[in-house]
Design a protein around this motif. Structure first.
Motif, PDB file in Angstrom:
ATOM      1  N   UNK A 524     -90.823 -13.697  44.302  1.00 48.91           N
ATOM      2  CA  UNK A 524     -89.948 -13.806  43.124  1.00 48.91           C
ATOM      3  C   UNK A 524     -89.664 -12.439  42.517  1.00 48.91           C
ATOM      4  N   UNK A 525     -90.690 -11.568  42.480  1.00 45.68           N
ATOM      5  CA  UNK A 525     -90.507 -10.243  41.901  1.00 45.68           C
ATOM      6  C   UNK A 525     -89.511  -9.430  42.719  1.00 45.68           C
ATOM      7  N   UNK A 526     -89.648  -9.507  44.033  1.00 48.95           N
ATOM      8  CA  UNK A 526     -88.773  -8.752  44.927  1.00 48.95           C
ATOM      9  C   UNK A 526     -87.328  -9.246  44.816  1.00 48.95           C
ATOM     10  N   UNK A 527     -87.150 -10.568  44.874  1.00 51.53           N
ATOM     11  CA  UNK A 527     -85.804 -11.143  44.820  1.00 51.53           C
ATOM     12  C   UNK A 527     -85.150 -10.868  43.461  1.00 51.53           C
ATOM     13  N   UNK A 528     -85.938 -10.993  42.372  1.00 52.56           N
ATOM     14  CA  UNK A 528     -85.383 -10.781  41.026  1.00 52.56           C
ATOM     15  C   UNK A 528     -84.912  -9.349  40.857  1.00 52.56           C
ATOM     16  N   UNK A 529     -85.657  -8.387  41.437  1.00 52.16           N
ATOM     17  CA  UNK A 529     -85.283  -6.969  41.310  1.00 52.16           C
ATOM     18  C   UNK A 529     -83.984  -6.682  42.058  1.00 52.16           C
ATOM     19  N   UNK A 530     -83.857  -7.234  43.254  1.00 52.03           N
ATOM     20  CA  UNK A 530     -82.636  -7.042  44.032  1.00 52.03           C
ATOM     21  C   UNK A 530     -81.419  -7.676  43.347  1.00 52.03           C
ATOM     22  N   UNK A 531     -81.605  -8.909  42.869  1.00 54.26           N
ATOM     23  CA  UNK A 531     -80.507  -9.637  42.221  1.00 54.26           C
ATOM     24  C   UNK A 531     -80.083  -8.930  40.937  1.00 54.26           C
ATOM     25  N   UNK A 532     -81.045  -8.509  40.111  1.00 54.90           N
ATOM     26  CA  UNK A 532     -80.722  -7.829  38.856  1.00 54.90           C
ATOM     27  C   UNK A 532     -80.030  -6.493  39.119  1.00 54.90           C
ATOM     28  N   UNK A 533     -80.445  -5.795  40.148  1.00 52.86           N
ATOM     29  CA  UNK A 533     -79.861  -4.489  40.461  1.00 52.86           C
ATOM     30  C   UNK A 533     -78.385  -4.603  40.796  1.00 52.86           C
ATOM     31  N   UNK A 534     -78.022  -5.591  41.633  1.00 55.22           N
ATOM     32  CA  UNK A 534     -76.612  -5.756  41.979  1.00 55.22           C
ATOM     33  C   UNK A 534     -75.818  -6.311  40.793  1.00 55.22           C
ATOM     34  N   UNK A 535     -76.444  -7.192  40.005  1.00 58.69           N
ATOM     35  CA  UNK A 535     -75.764  -7.775  38.844  1.00 58.69           C
ATOM     36  C   UNK A 535     -75.461  -6.727  37.792  1.00 58.69           C
ATOM     37  N   UNK A 536     -76.274  -5.653  37.758  1.00 58.83           N
ATOM     38  CA  UNK A 536     -76.081  -4.612  36.740  1.00 58.83           C
ATOM     39  C   UNK A 536     -74.763  -3.871  36.904  1.00 58.83           C
ATOM     40  N   UNK A 537     -74.151  -3.973  38.084  1.00 59.43           N
ATOM     41  CA  UNK A 537     -72.898  -3.257  38.336  1.00 59.43           C
ATOM     42  C   UNK A 537     -71.662  -4.128  38.006  1.00 59.43           C
ATOM     43  N   UNK A 538     -71.908  -5.372  37.607  1.00 60.00           N
ATOM     44  CA  UNK A 538     -70.803  -6.305  37.364  1.00 60.00           C
ATOM     45  C   UNK A 538     -70.690  -6.628  35.876  1.00 60.00           C
ATOM     46  N   UNK A 539     -69.481  -6.944  35.442  1.00 60.83           N
ATOM     47  CA  UNK A 539     -69.250  -7.346  34.058  1.00 60.83           C
ATOM     48  C   UNK A 539     -68.976  -8.843  33.933  1.00 60.83           C
ATOM     49  N   UNK A 540     -69.095  -9.577  35.038  1.00 58.48           N
ATOM     50  CA  UNK A 540     -68.856 -11.025  35.009  1.00 58.48           C
ATOM     51  C   UNK A 540     -69.919 -11.694  34.130  1.00 58.48           C
ATOM     52  N   UNK A 541     -69.528 -12.701  33.303  1.00 59.80           N
ATOM     53  CA  UNK A 541     -70.491 -13.369  32.411  1.00 59.80           C
ATOM     54  C   UNK A 541     -71.723 -13.914  33.125  1.00 59.80           C
ATOM     55  N   UNK A 542     -71.546 -14.460  34.332  1.00 63.67           N
ATOM     56  CA  UNK A 542     -72.696 -14.995  35.059  1.00 63.67           C
ATOM     57  C   UNK A 542     -73.650 -13.879  35.475  1.00 63.67           C
ATOM     58  N   UNK A 543     -73.078 -12.750  35.906  1.00 64.05           N
ATOM     59  CA  UNK A 543     -73.917 -11.609  36.293  1.00 64.05           C
ATOM     60  C   UNK A 543     -74.622 -11.011  35.081  1.00 64.05           C
ATOM     61  N   UNK A 544     -73.919 -11.025  33.928  1.00 69.17           N
ATOM     62  CA  UNK A 544     -74.557 -10.511  32.705  1.00 69.17           C
ATOM     63  C   UNK A 544     -75.721 -11.420  32.296  1.00 69.17           C
ATOM     64  N   UNK A 545     -75.557 -12.718  32.521  1.00 71.25           N
ATOM     65  CA  UNK A 545     -76.632 -13.661  32.198  1.00 71.25           C
ATOM     66  C   UNK A 545     -77.859 -13.411  33.074  1.00 71.25           C
ATOM     67  N   UNK A 546     -77.619 -13.115  34.343  1.00 72.96           N
ATOM     68  CA  UNK A 546     -78.718 -12.811  35.271  1.00 72.96           C
ATOM     69  C   UNK A 546     -79.446 -11.544  34.827  1.00 72.96           C
ATOM     70  N   UNK A 547     -78.681 -10.530  34.453  1.00 69.79           N
ATOM     71  CA  UNK A 547     -79.278  -9.259  34.040  1.00 69.79           C
ATOM     72  C   UNK A 547     -80.063  -9.431  32.732  1.00 69.79           C
ATOM     73  N   UNK A 548     -79.530 -10.231  31.800  1.00 72.05           N
ATOM     74  CA  UNK A 548     -80.217 -10.451  30.515  1.00 72.05           C
ATOM     75  C   UNK A 548     -81.563 -11.125  30.702  1.00 72.05           C
TER      76      UNK A 548
END
Length: 806
Positions: A524-548
Motif C-alpha cells: 500500500x505504501x509503495x502504490x500510494x507513493x507512485x499514485x500520489x506522485x503522478x497525481x501531483x502533476x494533474x489539476x483534475x479534481x479526481x487527481x487532486x482528491x487523491x493527492x489530498x
C-alpha cells in the motif's frame, strides 16, 4: 435602452443562446446578457416587436420579464396604537395612484410601500399618512439606532404617564369607593356631609390623570372625524364621557342636587387611563424585546477598525474602511468587514453568525466574515466587502425586512380591524339608547356604554401576527436560519415534500479518496507513493482528491501526459505509471473488473492505477455525504415529509447515494435548466415543495419551489433566489426551519383566537346582554384592566417563541 429579466439561465451557453435569439429581432441592436444579474439589455435601432422577442427567447428555452420600474420605500409611522390604525394607514396609502402594494406593521411601526416613481412621490405618501392622523418619516438601516432610541423614549413616556396616573388614581379610587366598603372618610369630604367637596376633590384628582392621558383625546377624537376611529378613539370617548358626566354632576351638586354625588364616574375615567397606561407600558416594553436579535446582530460589528496607512496601523471609524484596505485584527477583537487573510493565523468564533460553536482556524488565503470574533492570534486581512455589502449587513437587512413583512394569515386581522372600531361605536350607541329605553336611567346607561367602549380594544388583534413574526425571525437568525419574509415563514410549515440537490447539499461537494485496494503484490505504501506522485502533476479534481489523501514525500515524474476523458501517464522510477478509468488502463483482469463494478454500485468513481501495464491498485473516489444529511432526512421522514434527491448524475450513482442517506425518491440525470420543471411537476401533484440547494444551477428551482432553501455556504445567486437561507452547512436546519414555522403559526393562531374570543365575550357582557337574566354587569374599571391585559398577554405569548424547543 431596453432591459429585461431572463429566467432559466445557468451558464455561459445560456447567455449565448439568449443573445442569439434577441439578435434575430428587428430593431434590437447589440443585445448583451449578464448571467450574474440575469438581465438582457440592448439599444433600439428602429421599430421593435416585443412579442417576437418574447417568443424567440421562449423557443430557446428561457423566459423574459419586463424590469419593474417600481420602487420600495420603508416609512416609520408615529402614532399607531392598534389594528384600526394599521387599517387607516393602509387605506390612506393604498388609494394613491401609483401604489401597487402596501404593508403596515404595528409591531415595528413601519409601512412598506411599493410604488411607481413616475406617478407618485414619497412626499405625497407622507402627506396621505399625515392626513389620516399619523406622522411618517423615511426609514433606512442607518436609522436603526435612532429608531431604537425613539422606542426607548416611548417606553419611558408610558412609564411616566402611568406613574402620574397611579399616584392620583389610588387616592381617587379610595375617596370614590371607600365609603361603600365601610371606609370612613374625613367629614370635609364625606359624600353625605359635604357632597360638593366630595365631588371637587375627585375632580381635581382626575385632572392630572386626564392631562397625562391627553393623547387619547388629542389623537383619538380627531381620528373619529377623519373617518378612521381607533383604540385611542374608544378610550377617549369612554373616559371623556365619564369625565364630562362627572363635571356635569359636580355642577348639579353645586346647584343643590346632592343625589348626583352617588354616581360621579371620575374614578372610572382616572383608573381606566391609569390601567391602560400600565398596559401600554408593558406592551411596549415587551415589544422592545422582540427586536433583540437585530440589536445583537448590529452590535457584532465593531465601531472602529485598525487600517494600514503608510506602513503603520491607525484606528479609523468603520464606515471609512474601503474595499482593498489592509486591516489588523488582534486577539479578542471582532473582525470589522468581510475579507481574506493575507498574513498570520487565528481561531475565529463564528457562533453569533452561524450558530456553529466550534471555532474555525484561519490562515493565509482564508475567507473571514465581519462580525465574527478572533479568539487568539493576530491576522492581517484585505477587505473585500464593506458597508452594506458585508454578509452581516445583508443578514441584518434580511431579518429587518422579514420582521417588517406580513404573513398571509395576517390578512384576516387586517380585514376585521377595518370594520371593528366603527362596529364598536355603533354597539356603544345602541347600548346607551337601549338601556335608556328600558328605563334604567342615564347613569346606568352611561356606565354600560363606557364599559363597551373601553373593553373593545383592537390592540391585541393588531399585535397577534407581527409580534410572533418578529420573535420567530429573530429566533431563527440566532439559530442561523434566515427567513426573508413573513410569507416564507408561514408557507414553510405546510411543506410536505423536500427536494435536495445532491452535490454540495447532501454531499460535501468535494471529491475525496475513500477506497484504496492494492493488487498483484504491491504494498500500500509503495502504490500510494507512485499514485500520489503522478497525481501531483494533474489539476483534475479526481487527481487532486487523491493527492489530498496522501501524506508523504513524492517521487520524480517525467514524460507526463494527460488524455482528456481517460487519465494520465508518466515515467516514475523507470517504469510506466498510468492512472485513470478502466478503459484508459486497458485489460486489467477479473479482480479489477469486480472491484470497479462494486465501487460503481456504491456510487463511487473507480480509478485504476497500473505500473508497466500491470494493475497496481483500484481507488474509489466519492463526494462524501455530510454528517448531517442522514439525520436530517430521517427526521423529515418521521414527520411525514417526502424526500427527493435531484442530480445530474446517472441513475445508478444517484440511487447508490440515495440509499446511503435514506432518501425516498431519486430524480436523476436532470440538466440544470430542467430542475425547475421537476419542481413544477411535483407542485402539480398537490405537494407544497421545498427545494434545498447551493449552486447557480439550483437558482431556477429555488425560485420555482413554494419555499426555496439555500445553504449559506452556496453562491450569492442561489441565496438571492431562495426564501430561506441556512447560515450553517447543516441540513438539520431544514428540519428546524419547518419546526420553527409550525411553532410560529401555532402561536399566531393562539393569539388570533384569544384576540377574537376576548372581544366576542367581552363586548356582549359589557353591553349588559346578560344583566337582566343573570345580573352580570361589567364595571368600566374592570373593562379597562381587561383591555390592558389582552394586549400584554398576546405579546407575552409571542415572546414564548424565544424559548420554545425546536
Amino acid at each position: 435602452m431596453k432591459e429585461y429579466v431572463v429566467k432559466g439561465m445557468t451558464c455561459a451557453a445560456c447567455v449565448r443562446a439568449v443573445e442569439k435569439a434577441a439578435s434575430k429581432v428587428e430593431g434590437v441592436s447589440s443585445p448583451v446578457v449578464n448571467l450574474s444579474t440575469e438581465k438582457l439589455t440592448f439599444e433600439l435601432s428602429g421599430d421593435f416587436d416585443e412579442e417576437k422577442l418574447f417568443n424567440l427567447v421562449k423557443k430557446a428555452g428561457y423566459e423574459l420579464e419586463e424590469v419593474s420600474k417600481e420602487r420600495i420605500v420603508t416609512l416609520e409611522i408615529d402614532g399607531m396604537t392598534c389594528a384600526a390604525c394599521v387599517s387607516a394607514v393602509k387605506k390612506a396609502v393604498a388609494k394613491l395612484e401609483g401604489v401597487s402594494e402596501v404593508s403596515v406593521n404595528l409591531a415595528t411601526e413601519r409601512a412598506t410601500v411599493k410604488y411607481d416613481p413616475d406617478k407618485l412621490r414619497i412626499s405625497s405618501i407622507k402627506e396621505a399618512i399625515e392626513k389620516a392622523g399619523y406622522r411618517a418619516s423615511a426609514f433606512t438601516n442607518s436609522d436603526s439606532e435612532q429608531s431604537r432610541l425613539k422606542k426607548e423614549a416611548a417606553i419611558k413616556s408610558y412609564k411616566q404617564k402611568f406613574l402620574v396616573s397611579i399616584v392620583f388614581a389610588i387616592p381617587l379610587l379610595i375617596i370614590a369607593m371607600g365609603h361603600m366598603t365601610g371606609l370612613k372618610l374625613p367629614s370635609f369630604i364625606d359624600p353625605h356631609m359635604n357632597p360638593l367637596n366630595f365631588a371637587l376633590v375627585q375632580l381635581f384628582l382626575t385632572l392630572p390623570i386626564i392631562i397625562a392621558g391627553r393623547d387619547f383625546y388629542l389623537k383619538g377624537i380627531p381620528n373619529l372625524f377623519r373617518g378612521h376611529p381607533n383604540m385611542d378613539t374608544l378610550v377617549g370617548l369612554g373616559t371623556g364621557a365619564a369625565f364630562i358626566y362627572g363635571v356635569f354632576a359636580t355642577v348639579q351638586i353645586a346647584s343643590g342636587y346632592h343625589n348626583y354625588a352617588g354616581d360621579l364616574y371620575f374614578e372610572s375615567a382616572g383608573v381606566i387611563i391609569a390601567l391602560i397606561s400600565l398596559g401600554k407600558y408593558f406592551e411596549n416594553l415587551s415589544r422592545g424585546k422582540t427586536s433583540e436579535a437585530i440589536r445583537k446582530l448590529m452590535n457584532l460589528a465593531p465601531k472602529k477598525a485598525l487600517v494600514k496607512r503608510e506602513e503603520r496601523f491607525v484606528e479609523i471609524p468603520l464606515e471609512e474602511v474601503e474595499a482593498g484596505d489592509v486591516l489588523l485584527v488582534k486577539a479578542g477583537m471582532s473582525i470589522p468587514v468581510d475579507g481574506t487573510v493575507i498574513d498570520g493565523t487565528a481561531s475565529v468564533d463564528q457562533s453569533m453568525l452561524t450558530g456553529e460553536s466550534i471555532p474555525v482556524d484561519v490562515g493565509e488565503g482564508s475567507k473571514v466574515t465581519g462580525g465574527t470574533v478572533n479568539i487568539n492570534g493576530a491576522i492581517e486581512i484585505r477587505a473585500s466587502r464593506v458597508g452594506s455589502d458585508t454578509v452581516l449587513s445583508k443578514i441584518i437587512k434580511m431579518v429587518e425586512e422579514a420582521q417588517a413583512s406580513k404573513a398571509p394569515i395576517a390578512r384576516l386581522a387586517d380585514t376585521v380591524s377595518g370594520y371593528f372600531v366603527p362596529f364598536v361605536l355603533v354597539v356603544a350607541l345602541v347600548t346607551f339608547v337601549s338601556w335608556i329605553a328600558l328605563g334604567y336611567g342615564f347613569t346606568f346607561s352611561m356606565s354600560m356604554t363606557i364599559a363597551v367602549l373601553v373593553i373593545a380594544c383592537p390592540c391585541a388583534l393588531g399585535l397577534a401576527t407581527p409580534t410572533a413574526i418578529m420573535v420567530a425571525t429573530g429566533r431563527g437568525a440566532g439559530m442561523g436560519i434566515l427567513f426573508k419574509n413573513g410569507e416564507a415563514l408561514e408557507t414553510t410549515h405546510k411543506v410536505d415534500a423536500v427536494i435536495f440537490d445532491k452535490t454540495g447539499t447532501i454531499t460535501r461537494g468535494k471529491p475525496q479518496l475513500v477506497d484504496f485496494k492494492v493488487l498483484n503484490g504491491f504494498t500500500e505504501k509503495e502504490a500510494a507513493r507512485l499514485v500520489a506522485s503522478i497525481a501531483s502533476r494533474s489539476s483534475h479534481p479526481l487527481d487532486r482528491a487523491i493527492l489530498d489523501g496522501y501524506e508523504g514525500d513524492l517521487l520524480q515524474v517525467s514524460d507526463f501526459q494527460a488524455v482528456a476523458g481517460g487519465g494520465i501517464s508518466a515515467t516514475i522510477n523507470g517504469g510506466k505509471v498510468k492512472l485513470g478509468n478502466p478503459g484508459f488502463i486497458g485489460t486489467t483482469g477479473k479482480e479489477v473488473d469486480e472491484l470497479v463494478r462494486s465501487l460503481s454500485e456504491l456510487g463511487k468513481t473507480p480509478v485504476v492505477a497500473s505500473y508497466d501495464e500491470k494493475a497496481m491498485a483500484v481507488l474509489g473516489i466519492a463526494d462524501v455525504i455530510k454528517d448531517s444529511s442522514v439525520r436530517a432526512i430521517e427526521k423529515l421522514k418521521r414527520s411525514g415529509v417526502e424526500t427527493y434527491m435531484m442530480t445530474g448524475d446517472n441513475e445508478r450513482t444517484a440511487r447508490a447515494i440515495a440509499a446511503q442517506v435514506g432518501v425516498d425518491r431519486v430524480i436523476a440525470e436532470v440538466m440544470p435548466q430542467h430542475k425547475a420543471e421537476k419542481v413544477g411537476q411535483l407542485k402539480e401533484k398537490g405537494f407544497t415543495v421545498a427545494m434545498v440547494g447551493d449552486g447557480i444551477n439550483d437558482s431556477p428551482a429555488l425560485a420555482a419551489a413554494d419555499v426555496g432553501i439555500a445553504i449559506g455556504s452556496g453562491t450569492d445567486i442561489a441565496i438571492e433566489a431562495a426564501d430561506v437561507v441556512l447560515m450553517k452547512d447543516d441540513l438539520n436546519d431544514v428540519v428546524n426551519s419547518i419546526n420553527l414555522s409550525k411553532a410560529t403559526i401555532r402561536n399566531i393562531k393562539q393569539n388570533l383566537f384569544w384576540a377574537f374570543f376576548y372581544n366576542t365575550i367581552g363586548i356582549p357582557v359589557a353591553a349588559g346582554l346578560f344583566y337582566t337574566a343573570l345580573g352580570l354587569r361589567l364595571n368600566p374599571m374592570i373593562a379597562g384592566a381587561a383591555m390592558a391585559f389582552s394586549s400584554v398577554s398576546v405579546v407575552m405569548n409571542a415572546l414564548r417563541l424565544k424559548r420554545i424547543k425546536i
